[in-house]
Design an enzyme around this catalytic site. Structure first.
Site, PDB file in Angstrom:
ATOM      1  N   ASP A   1     -39.610  13.049 -10.560  1.00  0.00           N
ATOM      2  CA  ASP A   1     -40.257  13.684 -11.096  1.00  0.00           C
ATOM      3  C   ASP A   1     -42.188  13.086 -11.508  1.00  0.00           C
ATOM      4  O   ASP A   1     -42.522  13.852 -12.376  1.00  0.00           O
ATOM      5  CB  ASP A   1     -39.800  15.420 -11.083  1.00  0.00           C
ATOM      6  CG  ASP A   1     -39.188  16.301  -9.993  1.00  0.00           C
ATOM      7  OD1 ASP A   1     -38.720  16.870 -10.523  1.00  0.00           O
ATOM      8  OD2 ASP A   1     -39.344  15.729  -9.275  1.00  0.00           O
TER       9      ASP A   1
ATOM     10  N   HIS B   1     -36.021  21.590  -8.606  1.00  0.00           N
ATOM     11  CA  HIS B   1     -35.471  20.216  -8.653  1.00  0.00           C
ATOM     12  C   HIS B   1     -34.316  20.047  -8.837  1.00  0.00           C
ATOM     13  O   HIS B   1     -33.757  21.384 -10.186  1.00  0.00           O
ATOM     14  CB  HIS B   1     -36.112  19.352  -8.761  1.00  0.00           C
ATOM     15  CG  HIS B   1     -37.543  19.195  -8.140  1.00  0.00           C
ATOM     16  ND1 HIS B   1     -38.644  18.649  -8.463  1.00  0.00           N
ATOM     17  CD2 HIS B   1     -38.067  19.775  -7.162  1.00  0.00           C
ATOM     18  CE1 HIS B   1     -39.540  18.745  -7.645  1.00  0.00           C
ATOM     19  NE2 HIS B   1     -38.858  19.421  -6.551  1.00  0.00           N
TER      20      HIS B   1
ATOM     21  N   SER C   1     -39.701  21.630  -1.683  1.00  0.00           N
ATOM     22  CA  SER C   1     -39.598  20.129  -1.879  1.00  0.00           C
ATOM     23  C   SER C   1     -38.042  20.034  -2.058  1.00  0.00           C
ATOM     24  O   SER C   1     -37.444  19.242  -2.683  1.00  0.00           O
ATOM     25  CB  SER C   1     -40.427  19.759  -3.543  1.00  0.00           C
ATOM     26  OG  SER C   1     -39.726  21.079  -4.555  1.00  0.00           O
TER      27      SER C   1
END
Lengths: 178, 181
Positions: free
Chosen positions: A121, A93, A54
């Site tokens: 998210d 992230h 991701s």
């Protein structure tokens, strides 16, 4: 005493014990270094392997990340590793939004994976949870080495590899002289 | 007499030490490589509306104030590409002081993969990510800044940010029906 001297002559008990002790001291030194690093960085896991795609093309699966958490507030744009409460998987992230609340001293953070186009998210937080907080953060990424963690990925994807590796190590240690 | 395993172990340990020394050297020296980026940001317009945006994960979005910015960016980041640059993560943030504290949000980002894409020429772009206050409105929000930041991601080594241009502005409140401008 007589019995022990005879046992040592017959089976080499002392040398086996010394071998075992050396092995244990290596293990515990490694453990001490790991825990010491954890304390220094204030992070439960200062070295992590990237498990998902991701964050591509910034980080790929198998990259090793070096984290430092410390105690200072999280800033925008930092790539952080966090865990959603009650979920065990660490996620890497980037921080998209930071809102500070001076009265409570809390931070309200929103993260987003660089590869997830325009989807933040909130879909992976707990239901109804809109923000994560400072103590959900395990660490911020300070440096990384690419591909170095591919071994961990292979061993997770193919558990037989773990068995083979353990087996080879045991066989080698039995046949070596040190 | 060195058997095969001993030679292999010797080679492997030497290789590991050399690699680790290289990793440290590369990580320490990359941030000091010279670069000469040019950058400029211009804000055209800020419009605040309410009652239209819907965030599926945010029930309060239906009545919250959302600001829409129109901006230009002129930047030549090609000199930031050195042998250890994998990509440039460029992003634009809006930061402001609200009644509860300091806030900063990313409103636009782009991954610049090579020198050819490094010449940014954005005209009248809008924010990619919805801009709203933590509270429902922009009441008592002051001192907003629009800032362009670049995060050069190396192939190997240390991560850091480089702040480029920054322009101050103010976020207006949404006009209610019947208000005169």
């Amino acid at each position: 005493m007589e019995f022990m001297a005879q046992a040592n002559k017959k089976f080499g008990v002392r040398s086996l014990l010394v071998q075992g002790l050396t092995f244990l001291s290596v293990l515990t030194s490694a453990f001490m270094i790991w825990k010491g690093l954890s304390l220094f960085t204030n992070s439960e896991s200062p070295v992590v392997v990237v498990l998902s795609g991701s964050m591509e093309p910034v980080y790929y699966r198998g990259d090793i990340l070096f984290l430092h958490n410390g105690y200072s507030p999280i800033e925008i744009g930092e790539v952080v590793v966090y865990k959603v409460k009650e979920k065990a998987i660490p996620i890497v992230h980037r921080v998209l939004k930071v809102h500070n609340d001076n009265t409570s001293g809390k931070q309200f953070l929103l993260t987003k994976g660089d590869h997830n186009d325009e989807t933040d998210d909130r879909g992976i937080y707990n239901p109804g949870q809109k923000w994560i907080s400072r103590d959900d953060i395990i660490g911020r990424v300070k440096g990384f080495v690419p591909y170095a963690g591919m071994g961990t990925i292979w061993m997770n994807d193919y558990p037989q590899l773990k068995m083979i590796l353990l087996g080879t190590l045991c066989v080698l240690s039995l046949f070596s002289n040190e | 007499m060195n058997n095969f395993l001993q030679r292999l172990s010797g080679i492997t340990s030497f290789a590991m030490s050399t690699l680790m020394a290289l990793v440290v050297l590369i990580s320490l020296t990359t941030p000091f490589l010279p670069s000469n980026p040019t950058h400029a940001v211009q804000l055209h317009n800020v419009q605040t509306t309410t009652g239209r945006m819907m965030d599926p994960y945010d029930k309060t979005s239906r009545t919250a104030e959302y600001a829409r910015l129109t901006f230009d960016v002129d930047a030549d980041l090609s000199s930031m590409f050195n042998w250890n640059t994998k990509l440039l993560f460029t992003y634009i943030t809006v930061d402001y002081q609200s009644s509860s504290g300091f806030n900063r949000v990313v409103i636009w980002d782009r991954i610049v993969r090579g020198k050819r894409q490094a010449k940014l020429k954005l005209r009248k772009h809008h924010n990619k990510y919805l801009l709203r206050n933590f509270a429902q409105t922009f009441e008592s929000v002051e001192g907003a800044n629009l800032t362009l930041i670049v995060n050069p991601v190396p192939y190997l080594g240390v991560m850091y940010d480089k702040t480029m241009s920054s322009v101050p502005f103010s976020i207006p409140r949404a006009l209610k029906a019947g208000d005169k401008k």
